[in-house]
Write an enzyme that holds these catalytic residues in place. Structure first.
Site, PDB file in Angstrom:
ATOM      1  N   GLU A   1      28.319 -47.118  57.448  1.00 29.18           N
ATOM      2  CA  GLU A   1      28.200 -45.641  57.429  1.00 29.18           C
ATOM      3  C   GLU A   1      27.465 -45.155  56.178  1.00 29.18           C
ATOM      4  O   GLU A   1      27.806 -44.128  55.589  1.00 29.18           O
ATOM      5  CB  GLU A   1      29.574 -44.988  57.579  1.00 29.18           C
ATOM      6  CG  GLU A   1      30.153 -45.229  58.974  1.00 29.18           C
ATOM      7  CD  GLU A   1      31.137 -44.196  59.439  1.00 29.18           C
ATOM      8  OE1 GLU A   1      30.776 -43.017  59.503  1.00 29.18           O
ATOM      9  OE2 GLU A   1      32.274 -44.569  59.745  1.00 29.18           O
TER      10      GLU A   1
HETATM   11  S1  MYA Z   1      26.291 -46.492  61.539  1.00 24.20           S
HETATM   12  C1  MYA Z   1      24.882 -46.618  60.560  1.00 24.20           C
HETATM   13  C2  MYA Z   1      25.006 -45.941  59.269  1.00 24.20           C
HETATM   14  N1  MYA Z   1      23.712 -45.696  58.724  1.00 24.20           N
HETATM   15  C3  MYA Z   1      23.559 -44.855  57.740  1.00 24.20           C
HETATM   16  O1  MYA Z   1      24.498 -44.236  57.251  1.00 24.20           O
HETATM   17  C4  MYA Z   1      22.160 -44.637  57.300  1.00 24.20           C
HETATM   18  C5  MYA Z   1      22.071 -44.206  55.868  1.00 24.20           C
HETATM   19  N2  MYA Z   1      20.855 -43.440  55.671  1.00 24.20           N
HETATM   20  C6  MYA Z   1      20.861 -42.100  55.666  1.00 24.20           C
HETATM   21  O2  MYA Z   1      21.898 -41.456  55.749  1.00 24.20           O
HETATM   22  C7  MYA Z   1      19.520 -41.384  55.574  1.00 24.20           C
HETATM   23  O3  MYA Z   1      18.513 -42.227  56.054  1.00 24.20           O
HETATM   24  C8  MYA Z   1      19.210 -40.880  54.131  1.00 24.20           C
HETATM   25  C9  MYA Z   1      18.043 -39.888  54.213  1.00 24.20           C
HETATM   26  C10 MYA Z   1      20.353 -40.071  53.580  1.00 24.20           C
HETATM   27  C11 MYA Z   1      18.923 -42.069  53.223  1.00 24.20           C
HETATM   28  N3  MYA Z   1      23.409 -34.112  56.636  1.00 24.20           N
HETATM   29  O4  MYA Z   1      14.017 -36.775  53.706  1.00 24.20           O
HETATM   30  P1  MYA Z   1      15.470 -37.033  53.944  1.00 24.20           P
HETATM   31  C12 MYA Z   1      18.330 -33.956  56.389  1.00 24.20           C
HETATM   32  C13 MYA Z   1      22.573 -33.174  57.094  1.00 24.20           C
HETATM   33  O5  MYA Z   1      16.357 -37.073  52.765  1.00 24.20           O
HETATM   34  P2  MYA Z   1      15.398 -39.841  54.428  1.00 24.20           P
HETATM   35  C14 MYA Z   1      27.445 -47.555  60.883  1.00 24.20           C
HETATM   36  O6  MYA Z   1      27.340 -48.063  59.820  1.00 24.20           O
HETATM   37  C15 MYA Z   1      17.594 -33.481  55.149  1.00 24.20           C
HETATM   38  O7  MYA Z   1      18.161 -32.313  54.638  1.00 24.20           O
HETATM   39  N4  MYA Z   1      21.247 -33.275  56.963  1.00 24.20           N
HETATM   40  O8  MYA Z   1      15.614 -38.339  54.829  1.00 24.20           O
HETATM   41  C16 MYA Z   1      28.608 -47.771  61.822  1.00 24.20           C
HETATM   42  C17 MYA Z   1      16.215 -33.282  55.689  1.00 24.20           C
HETATM   43  O9  MYA Z   1      16.216 -32.075  56.398  1.00 24.20           O
HETATM   44  P3  MYA Z   1      14.986 -31.045  56.231  1.00 24.20           P
HETATM   45  C18 MYA Z   1      20.773 -34.366  56.346  1.00 24.20           C
HETATM   46  O10 MYA Z   1      14.875 -39.960  53.043  1.00 24.20           O
HETATM   47  C19 MYA Z   1      29.811 -48.317  61.176  1.00 24.20           C
HETATM   48  C20 MYA Z   1      16.071 -34.413  56.706  1.00 24.20           C
HETATM   49  O11 MYA Z   1      17.391 -34.772  57.082  1.00 24.20           O
HETATM   50  C21 MYA Z   1      21.596 -35.379  55.837  1.00 24.20           C
HETATM   51  O12 MYA Z   1      14.628 -40.464  55.517  1.00 24.20           O
HETATM   52  C22 MYA Z   1      31.022 -48.207  62.028  1.00 24.20           C
HETATM   53  C23 MYA Z   1      15.355 -35.608  56.133  1.00 24.20           C
HETATM   54  O13 MYA Z   1      16.037 -35.949  54.955  1.00 24.20           O
HETATM   55  C24 MYA Z   1      22.963 -35.209  56.005  1.00 24.20           C
HETATM   56  N5  MYA Z   1      23.847 -36.116  55.578  1.00 24.20           N
HETATM   57  O14 MYA Z   1      16.870 -40.491  54.480  1.00 24.20           O
HETATM   58  C25 MYA Z   1      32.070 -47.483  61.290  1.00 24.20           C
HETATM   59  N6  MYA Z   1      20.811 -36.341  55.285  1.00 24.20           N
HETATM   60  O15 MYA Z   1      13.795 -31.799  56.713  1.00 24.20           O
HETATM   61  C26 MYA Z   1      33.345 -47.313  61.992  1.00 24.20           C
HETATM   62  C27 MYA Z   1      19.544 -35.941  55.407  1.00 24.20           C
HETATM   63  O16 MYA Z   1      15.353 -29.896  57.105  1.00 24.20           O
HETATM   64  C28 MYA Z   1      34.218 -46.512  61.100  1.00 24.20           C
HETATM   65  N7  MYA Z   1      19.513 -34.747  56.055  1.00 24.20           N
HETATM   66  O17 MYA Z   1      14.922 -30.713  54.783  1.00 24.20           O
HETATM   67  C29 MYA Z   1      35.535 -46.260  61.615  1.00 24.20           C
HETATM   68  C30 MYA Z   1      36.375 -45.618  60.579  1.00 24.20           C
HETATM   69  C31 MYA Z   1      37.833 -45.732  60.809  1.00 24.20           C
HETATM   70  C32 MYA Z   1      38.566 -46.817  60.144  1.00 24.20           C
HETATM   71  C33 MYA Z   1      38.432 -47.050  58.754  1.00 24.20           C
HETATM   72  C34 MYA Z   1      39.103 -48.326  58.281  1.00 24.20           C
HETATM   73  C35 MYA Z   1      39.112 -48.513  56.801  1.00 24.20           C
END
Ligand code: MYA
Length: 572
Positions: free
Chosen positions: A390
């Site tokens: 995540e």
């Molecule tokens: S699922 C896979 C998880 N993968 C990730 O989390 C990927 C991580 N990467 C990113 O989040 C993005 O690529 C980043 C941005 C942040 C690096 N909210 O130019 P930008 C907008 C709203 O910054 P990039 C898994 O693991 C931003 O404002 N908007 O983009 C499953 C802009 O908008 P605009 C956002 O440099 C696991 C546009 O996007 C956000 O390419 C299973 C572009 O932004 C945001 N957050 O990369 C888990 N971010 O153009 C199960 C960006 O309008 C869990 N933007 O200005 C279960 C739990 C329960 C149990 C727990 C047990 C302990």
């Protein structure tokens, strides 16, 4: 409707939007009763049917456990009642995850991946027809959901995905081609939220989100991955080979898939954080019991200072995590508040504090902690992933800093433009100057915090101002290239994290005092003050490091290792 701005983003401007976080949020009475009832059944079911050691050893959740989880309604926690779910709020959902992880991590991950991310885009952005078609089956667990974003060449860089979706000539289908890796629930799900790039009407390729079901031609999943921990949860690849997906299965609008994925992850990160909290609570209970029973040098090890130090640290970590997580779920439940930065803070803080806690727990139990007969080594393996999935904590730290400085950055650009044409921009410039002067004379003060925390809040208020001036300095020094200054960004994000965490902690302790009185809130006061003093020390150190640090030497050492292809400095 425009969202209310984020509390933590306001720090970057030196502002304190106290109304957003005051008072500390709570469950409604009805919801608390429902959640408590579910916990009772959950605890009974866990005791009778879930053997966590066996799940880890066999790397599989037994079919009868999955069936039991479905019968308990665990797959429909956040699905509205009209579709057969419990319709839980974010807070109630997270509280359930917090409890369920204490029974077994793999089982909790399965329902977590289903709801936190698998079906979340459908819930947030689905059309009434899409919801009617899938939510009832997802609520009962007849269909299990998964979220497929990551690809071999696109992990942290989620926008770099290569899976393509082409509109068919008859405009009835999208034809999907590509492959995804590490899809949680991949082997057991039949409903997938899949992200692929589509050519948009303006000739630009953008990400879109699709509902893909297992029965669609051209869809397949790979073998189960062997993992370090959470072994009972299913993790597979997903392959799409000319997979025909009906045009009506687009989620949200075509081209809005990246934002859709980010919104899903914003709330998903809270489920993960509450899971981390649950494991911390379990570890504290196990360690306290162990330390009180284990005798060395003729006395219980719980009496040794160095064991007390570890237990106290674990208590502080859990209290801080809990204060952060439920403040943030409260923001989500109030609705229409930007909580993207806060949820990333929760994920980073919760997963790292759990890691420190499990490490200390294993150390308290020493040799026993390392052995498979005790639960610690499995918990240590299970919880390592939280700092990776995540969003890795590294990329989230960059996200926290960059999205925070975006506001001040744009403001400074505006000022810069105005300075080029000062006559036309006199209004803007005088507004800015007035604000600057006002800020230097009077900093924003907390109004609702219990006066007993004055020694902490007065520093906190000052540090919020100091932090915003470090943001301005960093922007002035680096301009656009701030994006590549990871050491500076890491410091800014760490300060933002500490400022938000400390605010949540003292808001919560204040709330306890208001509700229960000072006498009954002694534990809250004790722990929150201990967190406060340490946190202020950290912020002070980080502020200092903004001016004087070893960034250059870090770069040079890494460059040396890269040049030598490793370590070449043998001592003998
Ligand atoms: S699922 C896979 C998880 N993968 C990730 O989390 C990927 C991580 N990467 C990113 O989040 C993005 O690529 C980043 C941005 C942040 C690096 N909210 O130019 P930008 C907008 C709203 O910054 P990039 C898994 O693991 C931003 O404002 N908007 O983009 C499953 C802009 O908008 P605009 C956002 O440099 C696991 C546009 O996007 C956000 O390419 C299973 C572009 O932004 C945001 N957050 O990369 C888990 N971010 O153009 C199960 C960006 O309008 C869990 N933007 O200005 C279960 C739990 C329960 C149990 C727990 C047990 C302990």
């Amino acid at each position: 409707m425009k969202k209310i701005s984020s509390f933590s983003k306001s720090f970057f401007f030196g502002n304190l939007l106290e109304d957003i976080v005051s008072p500390y949020p709570h469950f409604s009475k009805d919801e608390k009763e429902n959640v408590d009832l579910l916990f009772e059944s959950l605890a009974k079911f866990g005791k009778e049917h879930i053997n966590s050691t066996q799940i880890d050893r066999e790397a599989k959740i037994p079919e009868k456990v999955l069936t039991g989880m479905k019968e308990l309604g665990l797959f429909g926690l956040i699905i509205p009642q009209e579709y057969g779910g419990f319709g839980f709020s974010q807070t109630a959902y997270c509280k359930t995850v917090e409890n369920f992880v204490q029974i077994d991590n793999s089982c909790a991950i399965t329902i977590g991946a289903h709801q936190s991310i698998g079906l979340k885009a459908l819930l947030l952005f689905g059309t009434p027809e899409q919801k009617q078609k899938y939510l009832p089956k997802l609520a009962t667990g007849e269909m299990i959901a998964a979220f497929s974003l990551t690809e071999s060449g696109a992990g942290s860089d989620a926008a770099g995905i290569q899976t393509k979706a082409e509109f068919s000539e008859d405009k009835k289908y999208y034809i999907l081609n590509g492959s995804k890796i590490w899809t949680t629930n991949g082997g057991i799900a039949s409903f997938f939220t899949i992200f692929a790039k589509t050519m948009c009407a303006d000739g630009v390729e953008r990400v879109s989100a699709f509902i893909v079901t297992r029965d669609m031609p051209g869809f397949s999943t790979g073998k189960e991955e062997g993992k370090l921990g959470i072994k009972g949860s299913s993790t597979t690849s997903v392959t799409l080979t000319n997979c025909k997906v009906p045009a009506e299965n687009v989620l949200n609008q075509v081209g809005y898939g990246f934002k859709t994925a980010m919104e899903v992850l914003n709330s998903g990160r809270l489920g993960l954080s509450s899971g981390c909290l649950g494991v911390q609570k379990k570890l504290i209970q196990l360690c306290v019991q162990y330390a009180q029973e284990r005798k060395q040098f003729g006395k219980s090890i719980s009496q040794f200072g160095l064991i007390q130090k570890k237990i106290a640290q674990m208590m502080r970590e859990a209290y801080a995590t809990e204060s952060l997580v439920y403040m943030t779920t409260g923001l989500v439940d109030r609705g229409n508040i930007d909580y993207s930065l806060e949820s990333a803070i929760c994920k980073v803080f919760a997963s790292e504090s759990l890691w420190r806690t499990v490490n200390e727990a294993l150390q308290i139990c020493a040799g026993n902690g390392y052995m498979k007969d005790y639960p610690y080594e499995q918990l240590l393996r299970d919880c390592r992933i939280n700092m990776i999935f995540e969003g890795t904590n590294e990329i989230l730290r960059m996200f926290i800093a960059l999205s925070g400085i975006q506001g001040p950055g744009e403001r400074l650009k505006e000022i810069g433009r105005a300075l080029k044409d000062p006559i036309k921009s006199v209004g803007l410039l005088s507004g800015f100057a007035v604000k600057k002067i006002r800020k230097s004379l009077a900093i924003d003060r907390f109004k609702s915090i219990d006066p007993g925390f004055k020694d902490i809040t007065s520093f906190l208020e000052e540090y919020i101002m100091d932090f915003s001036s470090r943001v301005e300095t960093a922007l002035a020094r680096h301009g656009k290239s701030i994006i590549d200054k990871q050491f500076a960004l890491e410091r800014l994000s760490q300060m933002a994290m500490e400022l938000y965490m400390l605010t949540c902690v003292i808001m919560r302790a204040t709330d306890a005092i208001k509700r229960e009185g000072k006498d009954k809130s002694k534990a809250h006061i004790l722990i929150s003050k201990a967190i406060g003093y340490r946190c202020l020390d950290h912020i002070r150190a980080l502020l200092k490091q903004s001016d004087s640090n070893d960034d250059e030497s870090i770069k040079q050492i890494a460059a040396y290792a890269y040049a030598q292809k490793g370590y070449d400095l043998d001592a003998v």
